[in-house]
Design a protein around this motif. Structure first.
Motif, mmCIF file in Angstrom:
data_model
loop_
_atom_site.group_PDB
_atom_site.id
_atom_site.type_symbol
_atom_site.label_atom_id
_atom_site.label_comp_id
_atom_site.label_asym_id
_atom_site.label_seq_id
_atom_site.Cartn_x
_atom_site.Cartn_y
_atom_site.Cartn_z
ATOM 1 N N ASP A 263 76.111 48.125 -46.909
ATOM 2 C CA ASP A 263 75.702 49.484 -46.459
ATOM 3 C C ASP A 263 74.138 49.474 -46.721
ATOM 4 O O ASP A 263 73.748 49.957 -47.746
ATOM 5 N N TYR A 264 73.274 49.036 -45.799
ATOM 6 C CA TYR A 264 71.851 48.916 -46.175
ATOM 7 C C TYR A 264 71.247 50.059 -46.330
ATOM 8 O O TYR A 264 70.576 50.353 -47.215
ATOM 9 N N PRO A 265 71.472 51.334 -45.509
ATOM 10 C CA PRO A 265 70.979 52.550 -45.870
ATOM 11 C C PRO A 265 71.152 53.108 -47.100
ATOM 12 O O PRO A 265 70.154 53.515 -47.796
ATOM 13 N N GLU A 266 72.317 53.083 -47.628
ATOM 14 C CA GLU A 266 72.847 53.678 -48.900
ATOM 15 C C GLU A 266 72.296 52.717 -49.916
ATOM 16 O O GLU A 266 71.836 53.140 -51.016
ATOM 17 N N ALA A 267 72.157 51.361 -49.789
ATOM 18 C CA ALA A 267 71.755 50.479 -50.701
ATOM 19 C C ALA A 267 70.255 50.756 -51.017
ATOM 20 O O ALA A 267 69.804 50.797 -51.906
ATOM 21 N N GLU A 268 69.432 51.110 -49.931
ATOM 22 C CA GLU A 268 68.101 51.081 -50.145
ATOM 23 C C GLU A 268 68.023 52.485 -50.948
ATOM 24 O O GLU A 268 66.914 52.566 -51.661
ATOM 25 N N LYS A 269 68.626 53.578 -50.483
ATOM 26 C CA LYS A 269 68.609 54.576 -51.310
ATOM 27 C C LYS A 269 68.657 54.504 -52.812
ATOM 28 O O LYS A 269 68.097 55.024 -53.764
ATOM 29 N N VAL A 270 69.763 53.572 -53.319
ATOM 30 C CA VAL A 270 70.211 53.353 -54.575
ATOM 31 C C VAL A 270 68.990 52.471 -55.081
ATOM 32 O O VAL A 270 68.558 52.503 -56.545
ATOM 33 N N PHE A 271 68.359 51.620 -54.423
ATOM 34 C CA PHE A 271 67.384 50.584 -54.901
ATOM 35 C C PHE A 271 66.279 51.747 -55.174
ATOM 36 O O PHE A 271 65.503 51.274 -56.252
ATOM 37 N N ARG A 272 65.827 52.481 -54.534
ATOM 38 C CA ARG A 272 64.597 53.247 -54.924
ATOM 39 C C ARG A 272 64.997 54.144 -55.873
ATOM 40 O O ARG A 272 63.936 54.421 -56.505
ATOM 41 N N GLU A 273 66.056 54.670 -56.304
ATOM 42 C CA GLU A 273 66.582 55.170 -57.507
ATOM 43 C C GLU A 273 66.252 54.301 -58.520
ATOM 44 O O GLU A 273 65.809 54.966 -59.832
ATOM 45 N N ALA A 274 66.760 53.128 -58.408
ATOM 46 C CA ALA A 274 66.242 52.403 -59.576
ATOM 47 C C ALA A 274 64.875 51.854 -59.793
ATOM 48 O O ALA A 274 64.236 51.815 -60.882
#
Length: 338
Positions: A65-76
């Protein structure tokens, strides 16, 4: 060995460790969320950041799930300290967006990575960034910049998460040959020990490179056909295949004609291993659009070079620049008078 670099790298990418069902993914995400909340309650910022990163990696590698993964990566990313740590996360995002061909997002994150390099990111991250930026440049057809980035990374390549070294060598050679002068190609590509160490394992690439540099145009065209097929299958270059084909032929024709004041169409066709009509048509098109400075005498079948006088050209350009400057000064003077 398949020469279709980048055509299908699904085997090289790290895929899901198992076939997850939607229910299993939901359950695992609940566990990861609980881990994040526990870290926020009982641990420090580093543990929270690591827990968020675990969730991001799961979304990327297992759930895909790339869109959701990107959101969480940016949170990290927000919770990470240090330029190098932040770049590691941006590289994960870049990998996803390059795979999706989201060029705008890739441009934004490459720019952000450059800022982090200026803030003190380590040597390894700086070198990897060159490869990511080089891929971005290929996607937007800035092959000259891509070649410069790749050539500067030949001896320091470590970006194996994006491509294999053989792929990297392929991209370096083809982008350099279509954009760089002979002196640069000789120094950075033809005589590069790192390239020579693997180029034998890449079909037709050595023949393509050496025949062009050694002005063996028939052998060059033979290898060129195979390289074209590879480019048409390559995920980064396939949309620019027609442009590459035209520009590489133009470079070869220019190099050949530089050696002669005049040459017959028949001799040039024989040198390239093609029919005279093909060369006649090719050169006529390039002459018409102003890409080659020569003329064709159809009666005698001779191509005559018409090299511009560099001093005269410089003088003309200087006059034009002076006229333009004078016009701007006159407009400014009229505006001040008003």
């Amino acid at each position: 060995m398949d020469l279709a670099f980048g055509a299908d790298d699904s085997k090289k990418r790290k895929g899901p460790s198992k076939n997850w069902t939607e229910r299993e993914i939901e359950e695992e995400l609940k566990k990861l969320d609980a881990k994040i909340e526990d870290a926020k309650t009982n641990s420090g910022d580093v543990e929270v950041r690591d827990a968020i990163l675990d969730k991001a990696m799961f979304l990327k590698q297992e759930a895909r799930d790339y869109p959701e993964a990107e959101k969480v990566f940016r949170e990290a990313y927000v919770k990470s300290g240090g330029a190098s740590k932040k770049m590691e996360l941006l590289f994960e995002i870049l990998l996803m967006n390059i795979e999706k061909f989201d060029i705008d997002s890739v441009k934004k994150d490459v720019t952000l990575c450059k800022q982090l390099v200026d803030e003190g990111a380590d040597w390894d991250k700086k070198n990897k960034l060159k490869i990511f930026e080089g891929v971005y440049c290929m996607l937007i057809r800035d092959l000259k910049r891509a070649a410069e980035l790749f050539m500067s990374s030949i001896a320091t390549f470590t970006c194996v998460e994006l491509m294999e070294y053989k792929d990297f060598v392929f991209y370096t050679v083809v982008t350099a040959m279509v954009t760089q002068d002979r002196k640069t190609i000789r120094k950075e590509v033809v005589h590069s020990p790192d390239i020579l160490a693997v180029i034998r394992d890449i079909p037709f690439l050595r023949q393509y490179m050496e025949s062009f540099y050694n002005c063996e145009y028939k052998q060059f065209f033979e290898a060129f056909v195979e390289i074209i097929d590879a480019i048409k299958r390559d995920k980064y270059l396939q949309t620019h295949a027609n442009y590459f084909i035209k520009e590489m032929r133009l470079v070869a024709y220019r190099q050949y004609l530089e050696s002669f004041k005049s040459v017959t169409i028949e001799n040039m066709a024989r040198a390239f291993g093609v029919q005279p009509d093909f060369i006649d048509k090719e050169l006529s098109n390039f002459i018409y659009i102003g890409k080659i400075n020569c003329k064709i005498d159809k009666v005698s079948g001779v191509i005559e070079s018409n090299r511009p006088n560099k001093k005269a050209e410089l003088f003309t350009n200087t006059i034009k620049s002076g006229d333009a400057l004078l016009n701007r000064i006159q407009k400014l003077a009229r505006a001040l008078d008003i």
